[in-house]
Structure formats: structure tokens, C-alpha cells
Motif scaffolding. Sequence first.
Motif, short mmCIF file in Angstrom:
data_model
loop_
_atom_site.label_atom_id
_atom_site.label_comp_id
_atom_site.label_asym_id
_atom_site.label_seq_id
_atom_site.Cartn_x
_atom_site.Cartn_y
_atom_site.Cartn_z
N GLY A 32 0.77 -1.25 0.00
CA GLY A 32 0.00 0.00 0.00
C GLY A 32 0.79 1.28 0.00
O GLY A 32 0.21 2.36 0.11
N ILE A 33 2.10 1.20 -0.10
CA ILE A 33 2.90 2.43 -0.15
C ILE A 33 2.73 3.10 -1.52
O ILE A 33 2.61 4.31 -1.61
CB ILE A 33 4.37 2.15 0.19
CG1 ILE A 33 4.48 1.91 1.70
CG2 ILE A 33 5.28 3.28 -0.25
CD1 ILE A 33 5.84 1.56 2.22
N MET A 55 8.00 6.14 -3.94
CA MET A 55 8.98 5.06 -4.03
C MET A 55 10.37 5.58 -3.70
O MET A 55 11.12 4.93 -2.97
CB MET A 55 8.94 4.45 -5.44
CG MET A 55 9.75 3.17 -5.58
SD MET A 55 9.02 1.79 -4.69
CE MET A 55 10.37 1.36 -3.62
N ARG A 56 10.72 6.74 -4.22
CA ARG A 56 12.02 7.34 -3.89
C ARG A 56 12.14 7.59 -2.40
O ARG A 56 13.18 7.33 -1.80
CB ARG A 56 12.20 8.66 -4.63
CG ARG A 56 12.87 8.53 -5.92
CD ARG A 56 13.44 9.89 -6.33
NE ARG A 56 14.02 9.75 -7.63
CZ ARG A 56 13.69 10.47 -8.68
NH1 ARG A 56 12.79 11.41 -8.59
NH2 ARG A 56 14.27 10.26 -9.83
N PHE A 57 11.07 8.11 -1.81
CA PHE A 57 11.07 8.37 -0.38
C PHE A 57 11.31 7.06 0.39
O PHE A 57 12.14 7.01 1.31
CB PHE A 57 9.74 8.99 0.07
CG PHE A 57 9.64 9.15 1.55
CD1 PHE A 57 10.27 10.21 2.19
CD2 PHE A 57 8.96 8.22 2.32
CE1 PHE A 57 10.20 10.34 3.58
CE2 PHE A 57 8.89 8.34 3.70
CZ PHE A 57 9.51 9.41 4.33
N ALA A 58 10.61 6.01 0.01
CA ALA A 58 10.76 4.71 0.68
C ALA A 58 12.19 4.20 0.55
O ALA A 58 12.78 3.73 1.53
CB ALA A 58 9.77 3.70 0.12
N LEU A 64 18.40 4.80 5.38
CA LEU A 64 18.67 5.35 6.72
C LEU A 64 18.30 4.36 7.83
O LEU A 64 18.45 4.69 9.00
CB LEU A 64 17.89 6.65 6.92
CG LEU A 64 18.54 7.87 6.33
CD1 LEU A 64 17.56 9.04 6.30
CD2 LEU A 64 19.78 8.24 7.13
N GLY A 65 17.81 3.19 7.46
CA GLY A 65 17.50 2.18 8.47
C GLY A 65 16.06 2.17 8.94
O GLY A 65 15.72 1.44 9.87
N PHE A 66 15.20 2.97 8.32
CA PHE A 66 13.79 2.94 8.68
C PHE A 66 13.18 1.64 8.18
O PHE A 66 13.51 1.15 7.09
CB PHE A 66 13.04 4.12 8.08
CG PHE A 66 13.34 5.44 8.73
CD1 PHE A 66 12.73 5.80 9.91
CD2 PHE A 66 14.23 6.33 8.15
CE1 PHE A 66 13.01 7.02 10.52
CE2 PHE A 66 14.52 7.55 8.73
CZ PHE A 66 13.90 7.89 9.93
N SER A 67 12.29 1.07 8.96
CA SER A 67 11.60 -0.16 8.57
C SER A 67 10.44 0.18 7.63
O SER A 67 10.05 1.35 7.51
CB SER A 67 11.05 -0.87 9.81
OG SER A 67 9.97 -0.14 10.37
N VAL A 68 9.88 -0.83 7.02
CA VAL A 68 8.72 -0.64 6.16
C VAL A 68 7.57 -0.07 6.99
O VAL A 68 6.85 0.83 6.53
CB VAL A 68 8.34 -1.96 5.46
CG1 VAL A 68 6.99 -1.84 4.76
CG2 VAL A 68 9.42 -2.37 4.48
N ASP A 69 7.38 -0.56 8.21
CA ASP A 69 6.33 -0.03 9.08
C ASP A 69 6.58 1.45 9.38
O ASP A 69 5.64 2.25 9.41
CB ASP A 69 6.24 -0.81 10.38
CG ASP A 69 5.65 -2.20 10.20
OD1 ASP A 69 4.97 -2.44 9.18
OD2 ASP A 69 5.86 -3.05 11.08
N ASP A 70 7.84 1.81 9.61
CA ASP A 70 8.18 3.21 9.84
C ASP A 70 7.79 4.07 8.64
O ASP A 70 7.20 5.14 8.78
CB ASP A 70 9.69 3.39 10.08
CG ASP A 70 10.21 2.74 11.34
OD1 ASP A 70 9.42 2.42 12.25
OD2 ASP A 70 11.44 2.53 11.42
N ILE A 71 8.13 3.58 7.46
CA ILE A 71 7.84 4.31 6.23
C ILE A 71 6.34 4.49 6.06
O ILE A 71 5.87 5.59 5.73
CB ILE A 71 8.46 3.58 5.02
CG1 ILE A 71 9.99 3.62 5.12
CG2 ILE A 71 7.98 4.20 3.71
CD1 ILE A 71 10.72 2.67 4.20
N GLN A 72 5.58 3.46 6.34
CA GLN A 72 4.12 3.57 6.25
C GLN A 72 3.60 4.61 7.24
O GLN A 72 2.72 5.40 6.91
CB GLN A 72 3.47 2.21 6.48
CG GLN A 72 3.67 1.28 5.31
CD GLN A 72 3.12 -0.11 5.54
OE1 GLN A 72 3.28 -0.69 6.60
NE2 GLN A 72 2.48 -0.66 4.52
#
Length: 153
Positions: A32-33, A55-58, A64-72
Motif C-alpha cells: 500500500g505504499i 517510491m524514492r522516499f521509501a 537510513l534504516g527505517f523499517s517498512v512499518d516506519d515508512i508507512q
Amino acid sequence: MSEKWEKVVKVIELARYLQITADTVRFYTRIGILKPLRNRSNGYREYNQSDIARMRFALNARQLGFSVDDIQQLLTTADKKASPCPVARRLIVQRLEETEQRFSEMSQLRQRMKQAVEQWQQKPDKAPTGSTICHLIEDFSRQLNQQSMPNQE
């Protein structure tokens, strides 16, 4: 493909443009991103400029080590027209703490491995017995356990 385009593109075109795999694009779509539209005539997913920005942001956040959950979480905040920066600051501190912990654990593991390499160079090979499989590992583990136990006097 130009930096900014008005047309829509398919999975493979987006993947090539961002130099990632089509599977990566599909994964971020599935969770869903990315929110492509479906072409009514052929059913293909079509990605637009907003999708490329997300997508670029993700990808940048993952570096930087952010997780997929963090990105969401960050994107959900941004989608509500609120600044995701406070969330990003809080999350990066958490990710740094977790990384420091893993780094410490890996440093300890590295030290144990170096000790094992050094000790095992002097020890002979032995066949398994009824009570041992590989004496190198078992002797080393026993030694570590003895070192970690407090002196009982």
C-alpha cells in the motif's frame, strides 16, 4: 525518461527508472505504499509522478534504516498533510538505539570468533564420541560458560 513526466508508466518502466527490481515495485504496491491506478482497457497498474516520489522516499528511508512499518507511518502522517518530521526524529533515535545494540552484540560475537580461531589452531581434530560432536565448539562453549559464572567461594 525525463525527471518529471505527465504520463503513467508500468511496473517495469518504474523499476528501470529507479534502478530497482520490478518485484520491489510490486512489494511496495502490495503493502500500500504505492497506489497505482488500473488501466481499464488492459488491467495493468499504472504509476504516476506521485508514485515515483513515494517510491524514492521509501528507498531513501530504507537507506537510513527505517523499517517498512516506519515508512508507512511517515507516509500516513504526510498523507494527512501533517509534518512527518517529528515522527522521523523519534523513529531514527529508536533505530539508532537498536543498531547500537546489534553492533554491540556483533562486536562481542566477533571477539568470541577471534578467540575461537586462535584457540582452535592449536587443537587437534577429534572424531565424535558418544558425548561430543565437535570438541572444539563444546570445549569453547564450556569455557565461555565458566567465565560468565560468578566466582562461588
